[in-house]
Design an enzyme around this catalytic site. Sequence first.
Site, short mmCIF file in Angstrom:
data_model
loop_
_atom_site.label_atom_id
_atom_site.label_comp_id
_atom_site.label_asym_id
_atom_site.label_seq_id
_atom_site.Cartn_x
_atom_site.Cartn_y
_atom_site.Cartn_z
N GLU A 97 0.80 -1.22 0.00
CA GLU A 97 0.00 0.00 0.00
C GLU A 97 0.83 1.27 0.00
OE1 GLU A 97 -4.07 -1.67 2.00
OE2 GLU A 97 -2.56 -0.92 3.37
N CYS A 110 3.19 8.53 1.69
CA CYS A 110 3.71 7.51 2.59
C CYS A 110 3.89 6.24 1.77
CB CYS A 110 2.71 7.31 3.73
SG CYS A 110 3.13 6.00 4.86
N CYS A 117 6.08 -7.30 6.67
CA CYS A 117 7.17 -6.88 7.53
C CYS A 117 7.52 -8.04 8.45
CB CYS A 117 6.77 -5.66 8.37
SG CYS A 117 8.15 -4.93 9.29
N CYS A 121 6.18 -6.04 15.45
CA CYS A 121 5.80 -5.09 16.49
C CYS A 121 4.37 -5.39 16.92
CB CYS A 121 5.94 -3.65 16.00
SG CYS A 121 7.66 -3.25 15.60
N CYS A 124 1.12 -3.36 15.47
CA CYS A 124 1.09 -2.97 14.06
C CYS A 124 0.41 -4.03 13.23
CB CYS A 124 2.53 -2.76 13.57
SG CYS A 124 2.59 -2.28 11.82
N GLU A 176 10.03 -2.57 6.94
CA GLU A 176 11.10 -1.91 7.68
C GLU A 176 12.17 -1.49 6.66
OE1 GLU A 176 12.14 -0.69 10.69
OE2 GLU A 176 13.92 -0.29 9.48
N SER A 229 10.99 4.64 15.72
CA SER A 229 9.81 4.16 16.45
C SER A 229 10.23 3.71 17.84
CB SER A 229 9.19 2.98 15.68
OG SER A 229 8.70 3.44 14.45
N LEU A 230 10.11 4.61 18.79
CA LEU A 230 10.59 4.31 20.14
C LEU A 230 9.50 3.61 20.97
CD1 LEU A 230 13.10 4.60 21.91
CD2 LEU A 230 12.23 6.81 22.69
N ASN A 306 -3.95 3.44 16.23
CA ASN A 306 -5.03 3.14 15.29
C ASN A 306 -5.38 1.67 15.38
OD1 ASN A 306 -5.23 5.78 14.03
ND2 ASN A 306 -3.18 5.35 13.26
N CYS A 349 -1.61 5.24 10.23
CA CYS A 349 -0.39 4.53 10.65
C CYS A 349 -0.72 3.17 11.23
CB CYS A 349 0.35 5.28 11.75
SG CYS A 349 0.74 6.95 11.36
N1 SAH Z 1 8.93 -0.08 10.03
C1 SAH Z 1 9.08 1.33 10.17
C2 SAH Z 1 8.09 2.15 9.39
C3 SAH Z 1 6.64 1.72 9.36
S1 SAH Z 1 5.42 2.22 10.48
C4 SAH Z 1 9.03 1.72 11.63
O1 SAH Z 1 8.78 0.85 12.46
O2 SAH Z 1 9.28 2.87 11.96
C5 SAH Z 1 5.29 3.93 10.68
C6 SAH Z 1 4.92 4.30 12.14
O3 SAH Z 1 3.59 3.88 12.49
C7 SAH Z 1 5.85 3.63 13.12
O4 SAH Z 1 6.24 4.53 14.12
C8 SAH Z 1 4.96 2.56 13.69
O5 SAH Z 1 5.42 2.13 14.93
C9 SAH Z 1 3.62 3.25 13.76
N2 SAH Z 1 2.50 2.34 13.94
C10 SAH Z 1 2.46 1.02 13.66
N3 SAH Z 1 1.26 0.50 13.96
C11 SAH Z 1 0.51 1.51 14.45
C12 SAH Z 1 -0.85 1.62 14.90
N4 SAH Z 1 -1.65 0.56 14.88
N5 SAH Z 1 -1.28 2.82 15.31
C13 SAH Z 1 -0.46 3.90 15.26
N6 SAH Z 1 0.80 3.86 14.84
C14 SAH Z 1 1.29 2.69 14.44
#
Ligand code: SAH
Length: 375
Positions: A97, A110, A117, A121, A124, A176, A229-230, A306, A349
């Site tokens: 996407e 984006c 991936c 996480c 996600c 990633e 992404s902390l 989200n 996101c």
């Molecule tokens: N893999 C990369 C980029 C993809 S996600 C990364 O981890 O940074 C982009 C951002 O959306 C990241 O900060 C991720 O942690 C966040 N994200 C993932 N799932 C989410 C959700 N369900 N709600 C809000 N943010 C989310």
Amino acid sequence: MTPADTSPVNLLGLTRPELEAFVEDLGSRPFRARQLMSWIYKRGEGRFENMTDLAKQFRAQLAEVAEIRAPEIVAVQHSSDGTRKWLLKADSAQAFEMVFIPEPDRGTLCISSQVGCALDCAFCSTAQQGFNRNLTTAEIVGQVWLAGRELAAAGQASYAGGDRAVTNVVLMGMGEPLANFRNVVPALRILLDDLGFDLSRRRVTLSTSGLVPQIYRLAEEVNVALAVSLHAPDDALRNELVPINRLHPIAELLEACWHYIDEQNGRSVTFEYVMLDGVNDSPEQARALARLLRGHPAKVNLIPFNPFPGTRYRRSSPAAIQRFRDELLQRGLVATIRRTRGDDIDAACGQLAGRVIDRTTVRLRSKRVNVAVQA
Ligand code: SAH
């Protein structure tokens, strides 16, 4: 190209030096590459026959050995807030996407870097799909090229930055990006190249879950804004939410971030922090986060979680998010709250799911993090 390999070369996957070498191999002068890039990236042209200032014979030659091919569109969705989401074809069964987010002063695209991936996480939805493959450089660049054409055709080209719709690109879609380093770096070069998309380094942001060795490598290779992404202020919680943390804990990750900024004379790293109700959103956790980042070139971007089907997490309340932000502001940190866009079409996101056939087996699934890092 070996004699056996007769498939056309997709020019969207070639950086400027590579395109120059390609053109030279065809017996043309390297400056032809500049003309080609101008057609491809400035005018969004996809057919050699229309490139009228190139010799007819050269155009015919190109048509035989090369192509300009973006990913095919499977479906498009429009959100009530103007956000658009495209489902793009990876192969006959799979899709990834891309999302366009219009704002009054800019248009942010984006893009994805992988089909699925492998990083797992916990919060996600892409993670739930598993991992299939890396996108090629041409597929990554092709997203930006395609969006430019699609948005121009839709008459959406009236943002800052003149007549183009896409003024900013973020690698925050599926995947990633640093686990696909080999293909992502050349794509970034094409985005920044003044003969390519000519985006300034502040308008291209790579977001990573924290692949530390690749952050050091990136600092050497290309100059873009870094987002990390902390999501947690301590290792115990981050191990749970972002499992790559078990390999590269917070202290190591932050060292890499500060190095990145030093090396590139950058302004700051943006730390993304997803707000999960009752998990990472307490005032104590905000204070712990401030202690980690204070005095460093850091910004915090709070992302309201989200939700997606099957998740066990809930979004923090607006009051909790505000309180968390206030704690950070009081301690001198810059902290913003990301406005949720496109959630009515699952384009926000962490909601990007595409269609992925997981290639990691059940046994491997728990070890997916290692698979990802080796990719
Ligand atoms: N893999 C990369 C980029 C993809 S996600 C990364 O981890 O940074 C982009 C951002 O959306 C990241 O900060 C991720 O942690 C966040 N994200 C993932 N799932 C989410 C959700 N369900 N709600 C809000 N943010 C989310």
